[in-house]
Design a protein around this motif. Structure first.
Motif, mmCIF file in Angstrom:
data_model
loop_
_atom_site.group_PDB
_atom_site.id
_atom_site.type_symbol
_atom_site.label_atom_id
_atom_site.label_comp_id
_atom_site.label_asym_id
_atom_site.label_seq_id
_atom_site.Cartn_x
_atom_site.Cartn_y
_atom_site.Cartn_z
ATOM 1 N N GLU A 9 22.153 -5.401 152.855
ATOM 2 C CA GLU A 9 22.219 -3.969 152.554
ATOM 3 C C GLU A 9 23.236 -3.683 151.457
ATOM 4 O OE1 GLU A 9 22.996 -1.688 156.007
ATOM 5 O OE2 GLU A 9 21.270 -2.439 157.134
ATOM 6 N N ALA A 69 16.929 -4.174 150.051
ATOM 7 C CA ALA A 69 16.708 -3.467 151.309
ATOM 8 C C ALA A 69 15.611 -4.125 152.122
ATOM 9 C CB ALA A 69 16.367 -2.003 151.038
ATOM 10 N N ARG A 93 18.674 2.029 160.733
ATOM 11 C CA ARG A 93 18.873 1.602 159.363
ATOM 12 C C ARG A 93 17.618 1.819 158.521
ATOM 13 N NH1 ARG A 93 22.924 2.372 157.724
ATOM 14 N NH2 ARG A 93 22.711 0.832 156.038
ATOM 15 N N ILE A 143 17.362 4.136 155.124
ATOM 16 C CA ILE A 143 17.032 3.527 153.828
ATOM 17 C C ILE A 143 15.676 4.016 153.313
ATOM 18 C CG2 ILE A 143 16.556 1.339 152.677
ATOM 19 C CD1 ILE A 143 18.572 0.037 154.586
#
Length: 824
Positions: free
Chosen positions: A605, A610, A639, A643
């Motif tokens: 990250e 990603a 997460r 993202i």
């Protein structure tokens, strides 16, 4: 016939004397004068007649048959019955005695006749004649018949008040039956002949073949002897009491306390108080068990108390002042000293029991607190006595404490001498010698002799001329201590603090080369290199440690290594970092995978891609333990939403619901449906709630949101319908309904159940409608409004036609539920 007439003529006068009923018996006797049966029949016939006539018939029979035991036995018994209840001075007793004497002329081998005669004489209180008759019986009868005579004889002599006679009889008896000596001893004690009783008991104790009829062991007999001779010193004069009891002390070593007390009691009763005190002192200095010590000490203390009480009583009677009595003061001081010595005496007992007990030696040193000379003597005796191989506890602690005693008294040279001697002792464990070296070095450090401390530890870790394996017990510990991690760790600490970089590095390298390092040593080495800015060297140290250990021991090394590597390089050496993570995860147990995966994902990250981070999270959900997957999915979803956005999490939710157990899957369903509701995807939310309702019982799980209430009631009623349908199968339906398909039958059953529920509730709050599979969307909306007028009208044009069937699907095919939820 002539002869018969002649015989009859001879007995005619006698026949006239008898009744006519006797004639047949008389004739039978004339014909068979030597037949016992004929005489016994005649006697039985005259049994109830005159006793004189009966006796005469017996006499006639015995005249013809003097050797008949049956006739003599019955005749004597009859004669004894005739005098029963009469005075013993009656002359008839003597006539019966004479009958017994006449019988014994022929029956002297019959023990029953002797026994009856002896009992008869005893009942007449003829003591001398009874004793002589018993003796005659023993002389006349064979030895095998004597056991029948002796019990009566002994009972007779015991009943007399003539102990001398009884003793002489018992002595003769024991020659035949020596195994009954206990009976004789008991009799002697009962008549006060304790000296002979002690002699007999001593003979029994010394006879190893003697077996007690009372079940007593040789030890119990010995104690009886000790009690007898110790409690009666004035009556037992034929034995050496001291020698006997001391013989028992060497013979019964597990029961010394009572024997010592018996010996002291003998001297106390004899008036030899100083000898008794000497015996007590000898006892408490020789016994080896706490039980024996307690018996002796308590008896000793009681003796001293009694002596003090007797002295005070005597002083009071004589009118003397107790404060001026020196003897009384001496007795009191002696008693106080005895009580004060008890802990030390008890410690001596325990050390005699096990001289290699290290803990008791330390206790002994504490008992001498304040007496340096005694402390030094105790330590010296301890280190000379304790065998390290047999020691109970840590034998090296004696040497260390001895040296610290000198150190506390500022005698460092003596302390160093003790440590030097301690390092040459052949201990059982290598760790004992290692502790001695470390304590030696710490003593020098406490006195700021740093170079000396380094020299000592370098000497301890020096490789000996003859190498040996650490666990090779056949080699002395001095040849194995060079592999002791304890000594190397202390040396490494000293080198870090006092030595140079190169010397410290050499120590750590030597530890790793010897393969005695622990994960903590590896981490310490790497941290040391990092502190001196040797980063690559520190990473090499981590890698050397990783090569030494396996999972799970290598976990701490990997965790620290990866963290330090990321902190050092960040994204500069990303590929190298990825290789390290892949190496760490290769063969990593599920228990330790979570931390490494999270660290890996964070790396991607912050410095990578990603999609790589998402791939790591996805791998983590499969690699961690089952109990941690729910938490891992939560992190993954959070997460991913941060993202890529929340829509990216749909596939993650679907996978989580497929993989997780029902308990966690329900929570995922609720979170998933809540997300869809917030996004305005009401149809998706309903489908999710529909699936969720199938993996939870509405009667138990009442935490569903109000949006799912309609589905909840429908599923609940469907469950009831299925249960009722099982109870009333298709065969119970009307004949006209047998051809319907299953779905129609279920609908009809549902309508029946709804009608029954309607009857039970006069004013239902809610009307439950069941939707057929062929209902159009407009009809479905209309039915929904009828069921819930307050429901908001939402356009469902894009809803799949099979959404109603979704509610009946099971979790075994979760992909069917969410098949229509994916974005086009």
């Amino acid at each position: 016939m002539a002869i018969l007439r002649i015989k009859l003529s001879v007995y005619v006068p006698f026949a006239k004397m008898n009744e006519d009923d006797d004639l047949p018996y008389e004739e039978e006797i004339i014909r068979n004068p030597y037949s016992v049966k004929c005489w016994m029949r005649y006697i039985e016939f005259k049994q109830n007649g005159q006793k004189s006539i009966l006796n005469m018939i017996y006499e006639r029979a015995l005249k013809e048959l003097p050797g008949s035991y049956k006739l003599w036995y019955n005749y004597l018994r009859e004669r004894r019955k005739q005098v029963k209840g009469k005075c013993i001075t009656d002359p008839s007793y003597e006539e019966i005695n004479n009958c017994h004497e006449r019988a014994l002329v022929f029956m002297h081998k019959m023990p029953r006749i002797w026994l009856d005669y002896c009992q008869f004489l005893v009942s007449q209180s003829k003591i001398t004649r009874s004793r002589q008759t018993f003796d005659r019986a023993l002389r006349a009868l064979p030895v095998t018949q004597h056991p029948r005579i002796w019990p009566l004889y002994l009972r007779f002599v015991r009943s007399l008040s003539l102990p001398e006679t009884a003793i002489r009889v018992y002595r003769r008896y024991l020659k035949l039956c020596p195994e009954n000596a206990e009976e004789y001893i008991d009799y002697l004690r009962s008549v006060g002949r304790l000296d002979e009783a002690a002699l007999r008991l001593a003979a029994v104790v010394n006879d190893e073949s003697f077996v007690s009829k009372e079940g007593k062991s040789n030890y119990q007999l010995w104690h009886e002897l000790c009690d007898l001779i110790s409690q009666n010193p004035d009556k037992v004069t034929s034995l050496n009491v001291g020698a006997i009891i001391r013989g028992g002390l060497t013979r019964f070593t597990d029961q010394l306390g009572k024997l010592w007390c018996s010996l002291a009691d003998y001297y106390i009763r004899s008036g030899h108080f100083e000898k008794a005190r000497d015996v007590y002192e000898e006892a408490i200095l020789t016994v080896v068990t706490v039980r024996d010590f307690t018996q002796v000490f308590d008896s000793y203390a009681q003796f001293e108390e009694n002596m003090i009480a007797a002295k005070m009583e005597t002083t009071a009677e004589m009118g003397q002042d107790e404060e001026d009595d020196i003897d009384l003061e001496l007795r009191l001081a002696r008693f106080e000293q005895l009580i004060a010595r008890r802990p030390l005496l008890l410690n001596s007992v325990l050390l005699r029991q096990n001289p290699h007990n290290v803990h008791e030696w330390h206790k002994r040193v504490k008992l001498y607190d304040g007496n340096p000379r005694q402390i030094i003597n105790t330590y010296t005796e301890a280190v000379q006595t304790v065998d390290p191989i047999k020691a109970t506890g840590k034998p090296h602690s004696l040497w260390v404490s001895f040296a610290k005693f000198y150190e506390e008294n500022e005698q460092l040279d003596d302390a160093r001498t003790i440590f030097e001697k301690a390092t040459k002792v052949n201990y059982k464990q290598v760790d004992d010698l290692a502790v001695v070296w470390c304590e030696y070095g710490e003593m020098e450090l406490r006195h700021e002799n740093y170079e000396q401390a380094l020299r000592i530890l370098r000497k301890a870790t020096a490789i000996p001329s003859k190498k040996a394996e650490y666990f090779d017990a056949s080699e002395p510990v001095q040849n194995r201590v060079y592999k002791s991690l304890k000594v190397w760790s202390m040396l490494a600490d000293l080198e870090e603090s006092l030595g140079t970089f190169q010397s410290t590095k050499a120590v750590y390298d030597r530890i790793i080369d010897l393969r005695i390092a622990t994960p903590q040593i590896i981490i310490n080495y790497a941290m040391f290199l990092e502190e001196h800015n040797y980063f690559e060297e520190s990473f090499k140290a981590y890698e050397r440690g990783i090569a030494l250990f396996r999972w799970p021991n290598v976990y701490d090394i990997w965790n620290t290594y990866l963290t330090k590597f990321i902190d050092r390089y960040g994204g500069k050496k990303l590929e190298r970092a990825r290789d390290l993570f892949e190496q760490a995860l290769d063969g990593c147990p599920a228990k330790f995978a979570k931390t490494i995966y999270l660290l890996y994902a964070k790396l991607e990250e912050n410095y990578g891609l990603a999609r790589h981070a998402m791939a790591v999270y996805e791998r983590a959900t499969e690699a961690v333990e089952v109990e941690e997957r729910h938490h891992m999915f939560n992190i993954y979803i959070k997460r991913a939403a941060e993202i890529y956005g929340v829509t990216y999490t749909r596939e993650i939710y679907q996978k989580a619901i497929e993989v997780l157990p029902d308990e966690h899957a329900r929570d995922m369903c609720l979170r998933f449906s809540d997300m869809e509701s917030k996004l305005g995807e009401i149809d998706r939310a309903r489908a999710i709630y529909s699936y969720c309702s199938q993996i939870c019982d509405p009667r138990v799980r009442s935490s569903l949101t109000p949006i799912c209430l309609h589905t909840k009631h429908s599923v609940n009623l469907c469950r009831q319908m299925l249960i009722r349908f099982i109870a009333h199968p298709v065969s119970d339906l009307a004949p006209g309904q047998m051809g319907m398909d299953d779905m129609k039958m279920l609908e009809q059953k549902a309508q029946q159940l709804a009608a029954e529920a309607e009857k039970d509730k006069p004013k239902p709050k809610e009307k439950i409608l069941f939707v057929r599979s062929d209902t159009s969307r407009s009809e479905l909306a209309e039915l929904s409004k009828q069921a819930n007028p307050d429901e908001i009208d939402i356009d469902d044009d894009e809803e799949d036609d099979n959404d109603q069937e979704v509610q009946l699907e099971q979790k075994s095919v979760p992909t069917a539920v969410f098949g229509g939820l994916k974005d086009d």
